[in-house]
Scaffold this motif. Structure first.
Motif, PDB file in Angstrom:
ATOM      1  N   VAL A   1     -38.042   9.421  23.107  1.00  0.00           N
ATOM      2  CA  VAL A   1     -37.442  10.699  22.691  1.00  0.00           C
ATOM      3  C   VAL A   1     -38.102  11.194  21.401  1.00  0.00           C
ATOM      4  CG1 VAL A   1     -35.299  11.801  21.904  1.00  0.00           C
ATOM      5  CG2 VAL A   1     -35.216  10.028  23.689  1.00  0.00           C
ATOM      6  N   LEU A   2     -38.373  12.486  21.348  1.00  0.00           N
ATOM      7  CA  LEU A   2     -38.717  13.145  20.089  1.00  0.00           C
ATOM      8  C   LEU A   2     -37.527  14.019  19.716  1.00  0.00           C
ATOM      9  CD1 LEU A   2     -42.416  14.413  20.364  1.00  0.00           C
ATOM     10  CD2 LEU A   2     -41.529  12.599  18.904  1.00  0.00           C
ATOM     11  N   GLY A   3     -37.003  13.812  18.536  1.00  0.00           N
ATOM     12  CA  GLY A   3     -35.855  14.577  18.074  1.00  0.00           C
ATOM     13  C   GLY A   3     -36.063  15.076  16.658  1.00  0.00           C
ATOM     14  N   GLU A   4     -35.005  15.625  16.089  1.00  0.00           N
ATOM     15  CA  GLU A   4     -35.084  16.207  14.740  1.00  0.00           C
ATOM     16  C   GLU A   4     -36.190  17.254  14.678  1.00  0.00           C
ATOM     17  OE1 GLU A   4     -32.926  15.530  12.173  1.00  0.00           O
ATOM     18  OE2 GLU A   4     -31.840  14.245  13.566  1.00  0.00           O
ATOM     19  N   LEU A   5     -36.382  17.972  15.775  1.00  0.00           N
ATOM     20  CA  LEU A   5     -37.446  18.966  15.842  1.00  0.00           C
ATOM     21  C   LEU A   5     -37.128  20.135  14.914  1.00  0.00           C
ATOM     22  CD1 LEU A   5     -39.291  20.124  18.974  1.00  0.00           C
ATOM     23  CD2 LEU A   5     -38.568  21.790  17.285  1.00  0.00           C
ATOM     24  N   THR A   6     -38.122  20.503  14.134  1.00  0.00           N
ATOM     25  CA  THR A   6     -37.981  21.652  13.239  1.00  0.00           C
ATOM     26  C   THR A   6     -39.254  22.474  13.296  1.00  0.00           C
ATOM     27  OG1 THR A   6     -36.561  20.383  11.747  1.00  0.00           O
ATOM     28  CG2 THR A   6     -37.537  22.401  10.867  1.00  0.00           C
ATOM     29  N   ILE A   7     -39.082  23.772  13.430  1.00  0.00           N
ATOM     30  CA  ILE A   7     -40.202  24.699  13.351  1.00  0.00           C
ATOM     31  C   ILE A   7     -39.875  25.718  12.276  1.00  0.00           C
ATOM     32  CG2 ILE A   7     -39.284  26.072  15.278  1.00  0.00           C
ATOM     33  CD1 ILE A   7     -42.263  26.800  15.914  1.00  0.00           C
ATOM     34  N   VAL A   8     -40.855  25.996  11.418  1.00  0.00           N
ATOM     35  CA  VAL A   8     -40.700  27.015  10.384  1.00  0.00           C
ATOM     36  C   VAL A   8     -41.938  27.913  10.399  1.00  0.00           C
ATOM     37  CG1 VAL A   8     -39.182  25.656   8.888  1.00  0.00           C
ATOM     38  CG2 VAL A   8     -41.640  25.504   8.565  1.00  0.00           C
TER      39      VAL A   8
END
Length: 174
Positions: free
Chosen positions: A83-90
């Motif tokens: 799993v890849l989590g804590e995804l953030t895009i800015v």
């Protein structure tokens, strides 16, 4: 007018510019859960270390410097290594509304598909009111899995739901 930003992998040396990017984005009301005053070097150190050691981190850069970032990391328990989590895009305010966020997210998902065969699930959380981002996520194959009621408290006291999305790697035909 800025040129078409280049997209590249994030590096440990990017932390100072990343902090400035996050602070600029956090100044925009409703953009991030953390406010600008909550962004500091230790926060950036933590997210960059997690992305570099157990995740995926891409940056967009133009002639003015970093203009966007996307990262996600694997949780530490062994049972969640797929799993890849804590995804953030800015996306920096100067670069918003030009398709850069979508372009960066597509590059991120391409990186996951092409270079991270052990990743079978990518998770993200977004505010219910973030309709533009939700359209992008859904267009990239993310599915709404749940609603976290009244999870966000705005500075004016209003409560808003967060929405939980996930992308599942399609199973290859045998």
């Amino acid at each position: 007018m800025s040129s078409n930003p280049s997209i590249r992998l994030g590096l440990a040396d990017d932390k100072a510019e990343l902090l400035a990017l996050y602070q600029a984005v956090a100044m925009e009301a409703g953009s991030l859960a953390r406010r600008a005053e909550e962004m500091d070097a230790s926060y950036i150190e933590g997210i960059s270390l997690a992305a570099l050691s157990r995740g995926v981190w891409l940056l967009a850069q133009d002639e003015q410097g970093l203009c966007a970032s996307i990262h996600a990391s694997r949780p530490q328990p062994r049972d969640f290594q797929h799993v890849l989590g804590e995804l953030t895009i800015v996306v920096h305010p100067r670069s918003q509304g030009k398709g850069l966020g979508r372009r960066l997210f597509v590059a991120f998902m391409d990186r996951v598909r092409d270079h991270e065969p052990g990743i079978h699930r990518v998770e993200l959380i977004t505010r219910d009111s973030n309709v533009r981002a939700r359209r992008i996520y859904e267009g990239l194959g993310f599915e709404l899995e749940g609603r976290l009621r009244s999870r966000v408290r705005h500075p004016d006291g209003r409560l808003e739901d967060d929405l939980f999305y996930a992308w599942i790697r399609p199973v290859a035909a045998a």
